[in-house]
Enzyme design. Structure first.
Site, PDB file in Angstrom:
ATOM      1  N   CYS A   1      25.609  82.130  11.432  1.00 44.58           N
ATOM      2  CA  CYS A   1      24.486  81.627  12.231  1.00 44.58           C
ATOM      3  C   CYS A   1      24.912  81.430  13.691  1.00 44.58           C
ATOM      4  O   CYS A   1      25.129  82.386  14.410  1.00 44.58           O
ATOM      5  CB  CYS A   1      23.938  80.341  11.601  1.00 44.58           C
ATOM      6  SG  CYS A   1      22.303  79.896  12.207  1.00 44.58           S
TER       7      CYS A   1
ATOM      8  N   HIS B   1      22.997  81.496   5.738  1.00 50.41           N
ATOM      9  CA  HIS B   1      24.074  80.533   5.480  1.00 50.41           C
ATOM     10  C   HIS B   1      24.598  80.664   4.051  1.00 50.41           C
ATOM     11  O   HIS B   1      24.044  80.034   3.143  1.00 50.41           O
ATOM     12  CB  HIS B   1      23.546  79.110   5.681  1.00 50.41           C
ATOM     13  CG  HIS B   1      23.303  78.754   7.108  1.00 50.41           C
ATOM     14  ND1 HIS B   1      24.239  78.104   7.888  1.00 50.41           N
ATOM     15  CD2 HIS B   1      22.236  78.971   7.910  1.00 50.41           C
ATOM     16  CE1 HIS B   1      23.759  77.922   9.100  1.00 50.41           C
ATOM     17  NE2 HIS B   1      22.544  78.443   9.146  1.00 50.41           N
TER      18      HIS B   1
ATOM     19  N   GLU C   1      27.104  79.246   2.792  1.00 54.61           N
ATOM     20  CA  GLU C   1      27.597  77.940   2.297  1.00 54.61           C
ATOM     21  C   GLU C   1      26.476  77.117   1.677  1.00 54.61           C
ATOM     22  O   GLU C   1      26.726  76.189   0.925  1.00 54.61           O
ATOM     23  CB  GLU C   1      28.292  77.169   3.429  1.00 54.61           C
ATOM     24  CG  GLU C   1      27.382  76.495   4.444  1.00 54.61           C
ATOM     25  CD  GLU C   1      26.901  77.433   5.541  1.00 54.61           C
ATOM     26  OE1 GLU C   1      27.057  78.658   5.399  1.00 54.61           O
ATOM     27  OE2 GLU C   1      26.345  76.921   6.547  1.00 54.61           O
TER      28      GLU C   1
END
Lengths: 94, 225
Positions: B86, B194, B196
């Site tokens: 990002c 993302h 994660e």
């Protein structure tokens, strides 16, 4: 010598500018007809010491290339004006 | 065990999520301040999401001058994994480590939603554990995710197998539906979604772990350290 530098950063020609397009569509609603090619950008103003106007502009253009604008998507227009000895507040005389 | 540095700029806000997710993927990650000129004894580096330096001027424009970025560039040159997620992707383009730029989303809205992405190439440090053509559901969370480059760059990215992930339903106007790209060597990857945030059953998806887990599998990691 001290110069007032005015840098105008805007989207490159050919790069879509949705904010500019939205403004262009909004103006006729207020009766402002015939407006075309609205481009929204930003302005960076600063003062700078340089030997002469040419040198000041050269340095400002280099600043645009390396930081103030992203050449992949933006263009920058630089204008330089000599500042008098008596400056008033933040008025750069542009 | 693979060890990665996670760089924290002022305004970064995904660093702890990334460390935890890398942990889930069996990778040891350490937070490193952007002021450090050395990232420590690590095999690679992740630039996490957020708003580095407040996104002043442009996202990534100021962050690329942080002292840590010289070390990031050195790792990139060595062939070690360098991943920007990002805002980290935006930093990598501003730093010239990846081509193109990330502009404001086409619809001018901040986007925060899950998106489906297709794995285009598996030759990168982030996709080695995926199958080509595999679909991943990953969250996006960005205002400037609209990947933009000139036609020649886009053609070259495709020709050199540098398009890593594409969106199935392009949410932000990205050229070529691009969600992630890599450098020619495949060791520097920028990704807008993302991973994660899709790395634990509690988060509803484990698809991001396939990406982050790939960082542990890469042979170049060991040989370059």
């Amino acid at each position: 010598m001290r110069f007032a530098v005015h840098v105008e950063v805007s989207p490159l020609e050919g790069i879509a500018d949705p904010e500019g397009e939205t403004i262009e569509r909004a103006l006729p609603a207020l009766g402002f007809e015939g407006v075309r090619h609205v481009r929204l950008g930003k302005v960076v103003r600063f003062e700078m010491d340089a030997d002469d106007a040419e040198r000041a502009e050269e340095r400002a253009v280099e600043m645009c290339r390396r930081l103030l604008a992203n050449p992949v998507i933006e263009q920058a227009d630089v204008s330089v004006a000599a500042l008098g000895d008596r400056r008033q507040g933040s008025d750069l005389g542009l | 065990m693979t060890k990665l540095a996670v760089v924290v700029f002022p305004g970064t806000n995904c660093e702890h999520d990334v460390v935890m997710a890398l942990g889930n993927a069996g990778i040891e990650a350490t937070l490193v301040s952007h002021r450090e000129t050395h990232l420590g004894d690590v095999d690679g580096v992740v630039l996490p999401g957020g708003f580095a330096h407040g996104d002043y001027l442009r996202p990534g424009a100021i962050a690329r001058f942080s002292p840590a970025m010289d070390a990031v560039a050195a790792l990139a040159r060595e062939g070690a994994p360098v991943v920007g997620i990002c805002n980290g992707f935006q930093v990598l383009t501003e730093a010239g480590l990846l081509p193109g730029a990330l502009r404001r989303n086409e619809g001018l809205r901040f986007l925060c939603q899950p998106v489906r992405c297709r794995v285009v190439t598996t030759r990168t440090v982030l996709t080695a554990g995926c199958r080509a053509g595999e679909l991943l559901e990953l969250p996006i969370n960005h205002n400037e995710g609209n990947f933009t480059c000139d036609a020649e760059t886009l053609r070259r990215l495709a020709a050199e197998d540098q398009i890593v992930l594409t969106y199935l339903d392009n949410p932000n106007g990205s050229d070529g539906d691009i969600a992630a790209i890599c450098n020619k060597r495949g060791n520097v990857v920028g990704i807008m979604p993302h991973p994660e945030r899709a790395s634990d059953v509690l988060l509803g998806s484990l698809d991001g772990l396939k990406l982050l887990g790939s960082l542990a599998k890469n042979d170049r990691v060991a040989s370059s350290s």
